[in-house]
Design a protein around this motif. Sequence first.
Motif, short mmCIF file in Angstrom:
data_model
loop_
_atom_site.label_atom_id
_atom_site.label_comp_id
_atom_site.label_asym_id
_atom_site.label_seq_id
_atom_site.Cartn_x
_atom_site.Cartn_y
_atom_site.Cartn_z
N THR A 197 49.90 -3.66 17.27
CA THR A 197 50.16 -4.02 18.54
C THR A 197 50.74 -2.70 19.03
OG1 THR A 197 52.55 -4.22 17.71
CG2 THR A 197 51.13 -6.34 18.09
N ALA A 198 50.71 -2.09 20.21
CA ALA A 198 51.23 -0.86 20.64
C ALA A 198 52.65 -0.51 20.26
CB ALA A 198 51.19 -1.01 22.25
N LEU A 199 52.82 0.61 20.18
CA LEU A 199 54.12 1.13 19.54
C LEU A 199 55.12 0.87 20.56
CD1 LEU A 199 53.45 4.17 17.46
CD2 LEU A 199 53.78 1.77 16.70
N VAL A 200 56.45 0.51 20.47
CA VAL A 200 57.39 0.21 21.35
C VAL A 200 58.25 1.67 21.46
CG1 VAL A 200 59.49 -0.84 22.04
CG2 VAL A 200 57.81 -2.24 20.84
N ASP A 201 58.36 2.11 22.58
CA ASP A 201 59.19 3.38 22.74
C ASP A 201 60.67 3.22 22.58
OD1 ASP A 201 59.62 6.17 23.42
OD2 ASP A 201 59.94 5.47 25.42
N VAL A 202 61.18 3.76 21.65
CA VAL A 202 62.70 3.98 21.31
C VAL A 202 63.15 5.28 21.67
CG1 VAL A 202 64.47 3.56 19.48
CG2 VAL A 202 62.26 1.94 19.45
N PRO A 203 64.25 5.37 22.68
CA PRO A 203 64.98 6.62 22.93
C PRO A 203 65.62 7.12 21.50
CG PRO A 203 66.15 4.68 23.50
CD PRO A 203 64.81 4.12 23.12
N PRO A 228 56.31 6.19 12.49
CA PRO A 228 55.86 5.11 13.42
C PRO A 228 54.60 4.45 13.17
CG PRO A 228 56.83 7.23 14.58
CD PRO A 228 56.89 7.41 12.85
N GLY A 229 54.37 3.46 13.40
CA GLY A 229 52.83 2.82 12.92
C GLY A 229 52.83 2.31 11.48
N ALA A 230 53.73 2.90 10.69
CA ALA A 230 53.42 2.33 9.28
C ALA A 230 53.64 0.71 9.05
CB ALA A 230 54.73 3.15 8.47
N GLY A 231 52.89 0.46 7.99
CA GLY A 231 52.84 -0.96 7.95
C GLY A 231 54.15 -1.68 6.94
N ARG A 232 53.95 -2.71 6.46
CA ARG A 232 54.87 -3.77 5.83
C ARG A 232 55.20 -3.29 4.42
NH1 ARG A 232 53.36 -7.98 4.10
NH2 ARG A 232 55.53 -8.70 3.57
N THR A 233 56.43 -3.37 4.06
CA THR A 233 56.83 -3.32 2.77
C THR A 233 56.37 -4.63 2.02
OG1 THR A 233 58.46 -1.68 3.21
CG2 THR A 233 58.44 -2.52 0.95
N PRO A 234 55.88 -4.67 0.74
CA PRO A 234 55.54 -6.09 0.55
C PRO A 234 56.70 -6.77 -0.09
CG PRO A 234 54.83 -4.22 -1.19
CD PRO A 234 55.35 -3.40 -0.08
N TRP A 235 56.81 -8.10 -0.24
CA TRP A 235 57.74 -9.01 -0.85
C TRP A 235 57.78 -8.47 -2.22
CZ3 TRP A 235 61.19 -11.99 1.33
CH2 TRP A 235 60.84 -12.68 2.72
N HIS A 236 59.20 -8.29 -2.46
CA HIS A 236 59.43 -8.02 -4.00
C HIS A 236 60.65 -8.26 -4.41
CE1 HIS A 236 60.66 -4.38 -1.79
NE2 HIS A 236 61.49 -4.20 -2.71
N MET A 287 61.09 -2.11 14.50
CA MET A 287 61.22 -1.08 13.87
C MET A 287 61.17 -1.29 12.36
SD MET A 287 64.14 2.16 13.74
CE MET A 287 63.25 2.89 15.20
N GLY A 288 60.83 -2.93 12.03
CA GLY A 288 61.00 -2.98 10.59
C GLY A 288 62.35 -3.26 9.85
N PRO A 289 63.18 -4.21 9.94
CA PRO A 289 64.44 -4.36 9.32
C PRO A 289 64.17 -4.97 8.12
CG PRO A 289 64.34 -5.82 11.08
CD PRO A 289 63.14 -4.99 11.36
N PHE A 330 64.57 -11.44 -3.44
CA PHE A 330 63.14 -11.33 -2.83
C PHE A 330 63.35 -10.83 -1.50
CE2 PHE A 330 60.98 -13.22 -6.46
CZ PHE A 330 60.04 -12.60 -6.20
N HIS A 331 62.99 -9.55 -1.21
CA HIS A 331 63.13 -9.16 0.24
C HIS A 331 61.68 -8.27 0.51
CE1 HIS A 331 64.50 -6.01 -2.97
NE2 HIS A 331 63.93 -5.14 -2.03
N THR A 332 61.61 -8.03 1.73
CA THR A 332 60.54 -7.30 2.51
C THR A 332 60.91 -6.44 3.67
OG1 THR A 332 58.25 -7.50 3.29
CG2 THR A 332 59.81 -9.30 4.08
N ALA A 333 60.18 -5.86 4.26
CA ALA A 333 60.64 -5.11 5.39
C ALA A 333 59.14 -5.02 6.45
CB ALA A 333 61.08 -3.69 5.41
N GLY A 334 59.42 -5.23 7.63
CA GLY A 334 58.18 -5.23 8.70
C GLY A 334 57.65 -3.91 8.92
N ALA A 335 56.56 -3.91 9.66
CA ALA A 335 55.95 -2.58 10.02
C ALA A 335 57.03 -1.79 11.16
CB ALA A 335 54.68 -2.78 10.61
N ASN A 336 56.71 -0.54 10.98
CA ASN A 336 57.51 0.18 12.16
C ASN A 336 56.63 0.21 13.45
OD1 ASN A 336 59.23 1.67 13.82
ND2 ASN A 336 59.17 3.50 12.45
N ARG A 337 56.66 -0.54 14.21
CA ARG A 337 56.19 -0.55 15.46
C ARG A 337 56.77 0.15 16.65
NH1 ARG A 337 51.39 -0.49 14.06
NH2 ARG A 337 50.80 -0.91 16.18
N THR A 338 57.50 1.22 16.42
CA THR A 338 58.23 2.07 17.33
C THR A 338 57.49 3.45 17.25
OG1 THR A 338 60.25 2.91 16.25
CG2 THR A 338 60.25 0.36 16.96
#
Length: 328
Positions: free
Chosen positions: A42-48, A162-170, A197-199, A257-265
């Motif tokens: 998806t397009a990156l979201v602008d974050v100030p 910015p644009g980096a992908g997910r961190t896998p489940w682990h 931003m991928g919390p 078990f935890h993961t983190a989303g992609a940074n789409r900002t």
Amino acid sequence: MNPHLSQATAAGAADDVAPAWDGDNEQWWDWYMSLAEGGPETALVDVPEPESGPLPDEPAVIAELAVPYELPLGAAGAFAADGFVVLPRVVTPGAAEVLRRRLVDLLATTTGSSLRAREMMWLEDPLVRAAVLSPRIAGICAALLGHDTLRLYHDSALCKEPGAGRTPWHHDAHHFPLDSHDVISTWMPLQAVPAAMGPLSFARGMDTWRLLADLPFDKVGTSYDLRVSEALREAGVVVHDEPFALGDVSFHSTLCFHTAGANRTTRPRMVLGATYYADGARVIDHPTMVSGDWRLFVPDTEPGQPAASARNPIVTGPLPDDGSGLVR
């Protein structure tokens, strides 16, 4: 073959992680990030840019980190039941911004492609040292684990570009070569982390790992990440997936078990992390490639020996029970 693996670590079946990691930890992160299934582009979201305002000086930040934190009612019980807890206002916005700027400087020479990482900064930087050895952060960890005496495993700066992908489940018990489950990790974002931003996200339940214990790991592709996600969904496990406000810090068990989303900002997501364990833990008999260059964190120690090197200082002592509710 996964391009981030050497001939030695790529050898054997996809679930054979017995070889020792033979690269550095920046290379390890490139490999590990490649094991996450990608989401939709998806397009990156602008974050100030964070509004800095007047910033505290370094002594003021260090003094803040030395002040005990009052655990919210029920926080320790939630950690014991869920395997994690997110605590509010652990650091002030000014302290977070000072720490963020310091990590930007410390990461300036790192070369990770999507998630730039660096560990053991506390050995060279007094501000990071004050943060990861602080009575505030380490004291919270001791209270949540219920252990008086903790040692530091390592600190970590994690910058997801910015644009980096997910961190896998682990879960970290798969990573840390320690023979104890009395291990806890902190995740301190140094800016607010909206959903885009991928919390960090957590599978709720301290025993959830048992549902996943028989899943074969995949060191070359994304099948393990996919299987964990499918197993959690089929079992109806609740996933805590919420944004982090500035000042929030999470604490999770090595079993969680935890993961983190992609940074789409449009801005990097900077985090200061640290891991602590109860004094008395030993290095397991056969550390694997999933532990990366663990000897950087526990030098001069052989498998089977106590993890008590000079790089694993004791960060908390006995906690007085004065009835105040403060972590001291």
